[in-house]
Design a protein around this motif. Structure first.
Motif, PDB file in Angstrom:
ATOM      1  N   ILE A  74      20.308  -8.293  74.322  1.00 11.33           N
ATOM      2  CA  ILE A  74      19.511  -7.380  73.507  1.00 11.33           C
ATOM      3  C   ILE A  74      18.693  -8.141  72.466  1.00 11.33           C
ATOM      4  O   ILE A  74      17.518  -7.833  72.223  1.00 11.33           O
ATOM      5  N   LEU A  75      19.280  -9.147  71.836  1.00 12.03           N
ATOM      6  CA  LEU A  75      18.550  -9.925  70.835  1.00 12.03           C
ATOM      7  C   LEU A  75      17.362 -10.657  71.461  1.00 12.03           C
ATOM      8  O   LEU A  75      16.269 -10.714  70.889  1.00 12.03           O
ATOM      9  N   SER A  76      17.573 -11.212  72.657  1.00 13.97           N
ATOM     10  CA  SER A  76      16.472 -11.923  73.310  1.00 13.97           C
ATOM     11  C   SER A  76      15.387 -10.962  73.761  1.00 13.97           C
ATOM     12  O   SER A  76      14.196 -11.285  73.723  1.00 13.97           O
ATOM     13  N   LEU A  77      15.778  -9.754  74.186  1.00 14.51           N
ATOM     14  CA  LEU A  77      14.779  -8.737  74.533  1.00 14.51           C
ATOM     15  C   LEU A  77      13.939  -8.360  73.319  1.00 14.51           C
ATOM     16  O   LEU A  77      12.741  -8.080  73.436  1.00 14.51           O
ATOM     17  N   SER A  78      14.540  -8.364  72.163  1.00 11.64           N
ATOM     18  CA  SER A  78      13.829  -7.946  70.946  1.00 11.64           C
ATOM     19  C   SER A  78      12.688  -8.890  70.605  1.00 11.64           C
ATOM     20  O   SER A  78      11.641  -8.446  70.117  1.00 11.64           O
ATOM     21  N   ILE A  79      12.857 -10.168  70.849  1.00 12.45           N
ATOM     22  CA  ILE A  79      11.794 -11.115  70.468  1.00 12.45           C
ATOM     23  C   ILE A  79      10.893 -11.505  71.634  1.00 12.45           C
ATOM     24  O   ILE A  79       9.779 -11.962  71.426  1.00 12.45           O
ATOM     25  N   LEU A  80      11.373 -11.315  72.875  1.00 11.95           N
ATOM     26  CA  LEU A  80      10.572 -11.710  74.045  1.00 11.95           C
ATOM     27  C   LEU A  80      10.142 -10.518  74.893  1.00 11.95           C
ATOM     28  O   LEU A  80       9.304 -10.658  75.785  1.00 11.95           O
ATOM     29  N   HIS A  81      10.734  -9.345  74.615  1.00 12.72           N
ATOM     30  CA  HIS A  81      10.575  -8.166  75.466  1.00 12.72           C
ATOM     31  C   HIS A  81      11.014  -8.524  76.889  1.00 12.72           C
ATOM     32  O   HIS A  81      11.784  -9.467  77.089  1.00 12.72           O
ATOM     33  N   ASP A  82      10.569  -7.798  77.872  1.00 10.74           N
ATOM     34  CA  ASP A  82      11.034  -8.078  79.233  1.00 10.74           C
ATOM     35  C   ASP A  82       9.989  -8.828  80.041  1.00 10.74           C
ATOM     36  O   ASP A  82       9.934  -8.712  81.261  1.00 10.74           O
ATOM     37  N   HIS A  83       9.145  -9.616  79.365  1.00 12.62           N
ATOM     38  CA  HIS A  83       8.103 -10.366  80.070  1.00 12.62           C
ATOM     39  C   HIS A  83       8.712 -11.518  80.871  1.00 12.62           C
ATOM     40  O   HIS A  83       8.395 -11.718  82.039  1.00 12.62           O
ATOM     41  N   ALA A  84       9.596 -12.275  80.242  1.00 12.46           N
ATOM     42  CA  ALA A  84      10.306 -13.345  80.950  1.00 12.46           C
ATOM     43  C   ALA A  84      11.544 -12.769  81.610  1.00 12.46           C
ATOM     44  O   ALA A  84      11.994 -11.666  81.274  1.00 12.46           O
ATOM     45  N   ASP A  85      12.109 -13.516  82.551  1.00 15.55           N
ATOM     46  CA  ASP A  85      13.321 -13.006  83.186  1.00 15.55           C
ATOM     47  C   ASP A  85      14.526 -13.288  82.306  1.00 15.55           C
ATOM     48  O   ASP A  85      14.447 -13.999  81.305  1.00 15.55           O
TER      49      ASP A  85
END
Length: 778
Positions: free
Chosen positions: A746-757
């Protein structure tokens, strides 16, 4: 040919297909086959090396009192929580997946030993979503008769992106029957019935299967079959080479998994009833059965009577129900349901028989290494084996003449209330969910088949005109219940709910007005047009940093200015052009002053379900940044929502592409030891050969950031550094690995969104935390 003629031709074709479906007994030859279905939440555990799972997958096929056993033709096996360790979710690592497939394969081989090749089973397909996995095996002689195979998955976790909960599915045509298997893991918690219902609705409406040319799911997100009973292979082809199916398009569906529905009685009452072996009263309080009776979930699905004890929660390796501090209430969380488009058919003796007939439904009580007990079922299913083409053509000609005679007399009529239906959602803010209810009554003399869809995506000669979501994002934020086409019998009525909730990835839409017309399409009847007008309030969610007011700093008081009052001396005010918006700074500063951020627990269902973000959201909309009285969890979650709703991720898509998609990208190949990295206070057990390259990659990303984004990124990392769980906290926390993995996701989604895998997102966040840790130790 005129458009009106096109419409009538299309409607007549649909009626003909439906009538042919109803007459299948007259031209289809059915044969009985046997299907074994199993579901097992393994709680991140593996069976001892010397144990197979025969009781689970074999005992249901044994005939009572007979030496012979039933040889299944299809075996569908679903697992949940096969691996909740960090490595399983951070990387697309198939190790655990392969291990479980090997265990199942060995079990099947041990169960059905024979020298005959027709007793061998082949893996038809498999699909995985994090810890949820589904294997489908078919007996070797039938493999050549399995066609149009497809698989799909739907995540229902945090913000609809995290895959810790959700469902996976496999569909195929078995001889001439379309069959679908869905394995799911719904939200946990005793009081979370509505969330489990929402998980079902999300999977049911979003799970899509394709076959043929590669197509984007975005082009199909609004596909739904235009009437009940349509042939999947005919009406769902969006092009000559691509076919689409939803779950309800299949002739037979088996839906199973850890559905997490509980018993609505106190723990003491349930345990007392179990001690007395009095389970029948408990069935009446079973949440799943109650919700099915209310038609809230699994409409038209069936389940055999339950003659086994609750399957959750046990102390592992015992027959004792939970004795931990949480003392969970025993419940039937693990279930197998089935659906048949035609519940009954005529057999060769012209007798009515069930299309799906349960033979045995049980749980394996001696398999005790998990806190769940595995559940399995054996079913006799009537499969469309062969079509009598000559008889089919005769019936088709007969039905065409019949439809011609009925065309002028069989116009269905409905009445919709309120009248005229006009939906007005005003002043919609971020997180608001708006709902409008209508009542549809069949006032005519014939059954009517209806579907609701946006007018700009509707064409009379096909179910839905596919469209890119990026062109019309509002459609992805609409939901209907019922979500698919439905039939209303004469004199009956149907309640329908139309809901709108703006998703975080479309938050840039706030401040705009949306006008749309929804069409309640009635097959061969008059359509009803429903106006939809939505006004979205402008707020901080979805704003670019440059759209916020300038960030101000009081150099005399040495603090940021969050509100201008009379005591503020303009001489001492500095414009901080390189700093992020004051709202973000204030949230992070408030959080850094606190010592009660529990990252291991903050994303648990219990905590998330107790949060009410509306008060703090309203406070932010009113530009009141005094957060001293706000709960820590709410502050942290609203910060993540702000980051997730940015039109461009904090680490822009362009930067992600330049680093993650580079041929020399460290993130493409770099991997942490399985689980080792994140078990320490801050991950530091990096592979030595990669550590220098990783530092360079992180440095390159930071250098590419704009000043405001870089400033906020370091502030956010500093916050995470402060509240990251220690090794001792991890040791004391139940299911710590699973909790920490979800947290990283969730934390990584917050800063990168779902653009990267997911692999790239997780690796990046862990690498950044490690770099930040190195700096703090210097």
């Amino acid at each position: 040919m005129s458009k009106l003629t096109d419409t009538r031709l299309y409607e007549a074709t649909k009626r003909l297909e439906k009538r042919l479906k109803e007459r299948e007994d007259d031209y289809m030859i059915y044969k009985p086959y046997h299907v074994v279905v199993g579901t097992f939440n393994v709680n991140n555990r593996q069976p001892p090396a010397h144990i197979l799972l025969q009781e689970w997958l074999h005992s249901v096929t044994k005939n009572d009192g007979l030496s012979e056993e039933t040889l299944p033709d299809i075996i569908a096996v679903g697992f949940q929580e096969i691996d909740t360790s960090s490595g399983a979710y951070i990387y697309d690592d198939k190790k655990k997946e392969d291990e479980w497939e090997g265990i199942v394969r060995k079990t099947i081989k041990a169960c059905y030993k024979s020298k005959h090749s027709d007793h061998k089973f082949d893996l038809l397909n498999r699909v995985r979503l994090m810890g949820i996995i589904l294997f489908v095996y078919v007996r070797a002689p039938h493999m050549n008769h399995c066609t149009l195979t497809s698989r799909s998955s739907v995540a229902t976790g945090f913000m609809g992106l995290a895959g810790n909960k959700g469902g996976v599915g496999i569909r195929f045509r078995f001889y001439q029957t379309d069959i679908c298997f869905v394995n799911c893991h719904f939200a946990s918690g005793d009081g979370q019935t509505s969330r489990r219902n929402e998980d079902y609705q999300t999977i049911e409406s979003r799970m899509t299967f394709t076959y043929g040319a590669s197509s984007s799911l975005k082009e199909y997100i609004w596909y739904a079959s235009s009437s009940a009973g349509n042939s999947a292979s005919n009406t769902q082809a969006t092009s000559a080479s691509t076919q689409w199916w939803k779950i309800h398009d299949h002739d037979i569906v088996f839906w199973f998994g850890d559905m997490n529905y509980r018993i609505s009685q106190t723990n003491e009452q349930v345990r007392e009833a179990l001690r007395e072996l009095s389970t029948i009263p408990l069935h009446e309080k079973d949440q799943l059965r109650c919700e099915m009776k209310l038609n809230n979930v699994f409409t038209n699905y069936s389940e055999p009577p339950i003659h086994f004890m609750p399957t959750y929660k046990f102390d592992p390796n015992t027959e004792v129900y939970d004795t931990s501090e949480k003392l969970r209430t025993p419940s039937w969380t693990d279930r197998i349901l089935y659906y048949a488009k035609r519940s009954k058919i005529h057999n060769e003796n012209k007798e009515k028989v069930d299309l799906v007939q349960p033979i045995r439904y049980s749980c394996a009580r001696t398999i005790q290494f998990s806190d769940h007990r595995p559940v399995s079922g054996l079913y006799n299913v009537r499969i469309k084996y062969q079509c009598n083409e000559e008889r089919l053509n005769q019936i088709r000609d007969e039905l065409i003449r019949q439809i011609d005679r009925e065309e002028n007399d069989s116009i269905p009529t409905i009445e919709v209330r309120p009248r005229p239906p006009a939906i007005l959602f005003e002043n919609v803010k971020y997180l608001d969910k708006m709902t409008y209810s209508i009542l549809i009554k069949n006032t005519g003399e014939y059954s009517c088949h209806c579907i609701l869809c946006p007018s700009s995506m509707f064409e009379p000669t096909r179910p839905i005109n596919t469209k890119q979501l990026t062109d019309e994002p509002v459609f992805d934020c609409l939901s209907f219940v019922p979500s698919s086409s439905f039939t209303i019998d004469v004199g009956k009525q149907q309640h329908m709910e139309i809901s709108f909730q703006m998703k975080s990835r479309y938050s840039w839409f706030f401040g705009k007005k949306i006008s749309e017309i929804l069409i309640l399409h009635v097959e061969n009847g008059a359509d009803t047009f429903i106006t939809l007008d939505i006004t979205l309030d402008m707020g901080p969610f979805g704003l670019l940093f440059d759209q916020f007011p300038m960030t101000l700093y009081d150099k005399d008081k040495k603090q940021y200015i969050y509100s201008i009052d009379q005591s503020t001396d303009a001489i001492n005010v500095l414009e901080m052009k390189n700093d992020p918006p004051a709202l973000y700074i204030c949230l992070i500063d408030n959080l850094k002053e606190r010592n009660d951020i529990q990252l291991l627990n903050i994303f648990s269902n219990e905590v998330q379900d107790s949060i009410n973000l509306i008060p703090i959201r309203d406070q932010i909309y009113e530009h009141d940044y005094d957060f001293r009285k706000c709960p820590t969890v709410s502050l942290f979650m609203i910060l993540l929502h702000l980051l997730q709703s940015l039109p461009e991720p904090l680490i822009s898509r362009d930067i992600q592409d330049r680093v993650f998609l580079s041929n020399n990208s460290t993130f493409r190949s770099y991997q942490l030891p399985s689980g080792a990295g994140i078990q320490s206070h801050i991950p530091s057990e990096m592979v030595s050969t990669n550590s220098h390259d990783m530092s360079k990659a992180v440095s390159m990303i930071i250098e590419l950031l704009k000043s405001k984004e870089r400033n906020l990124f370091f502030r956010f990392l500093s916050l995470l550094q402060k509240c990251w769980p220690t090794s001792e906290q991890i040791k004391r926390t139940e299911n710590a690995r699973n909790s920490l993995t979800i947290c990283i996701d969730i934390l990584s989604l917050s800063i990168l969104h779902d653009h990267a895998d997911r692999n790239q997102r997780h690796t990046f966040l862990l690498a950044c935390l490690n770099e930040e840790k190195k700096k703090s130790h210097k």
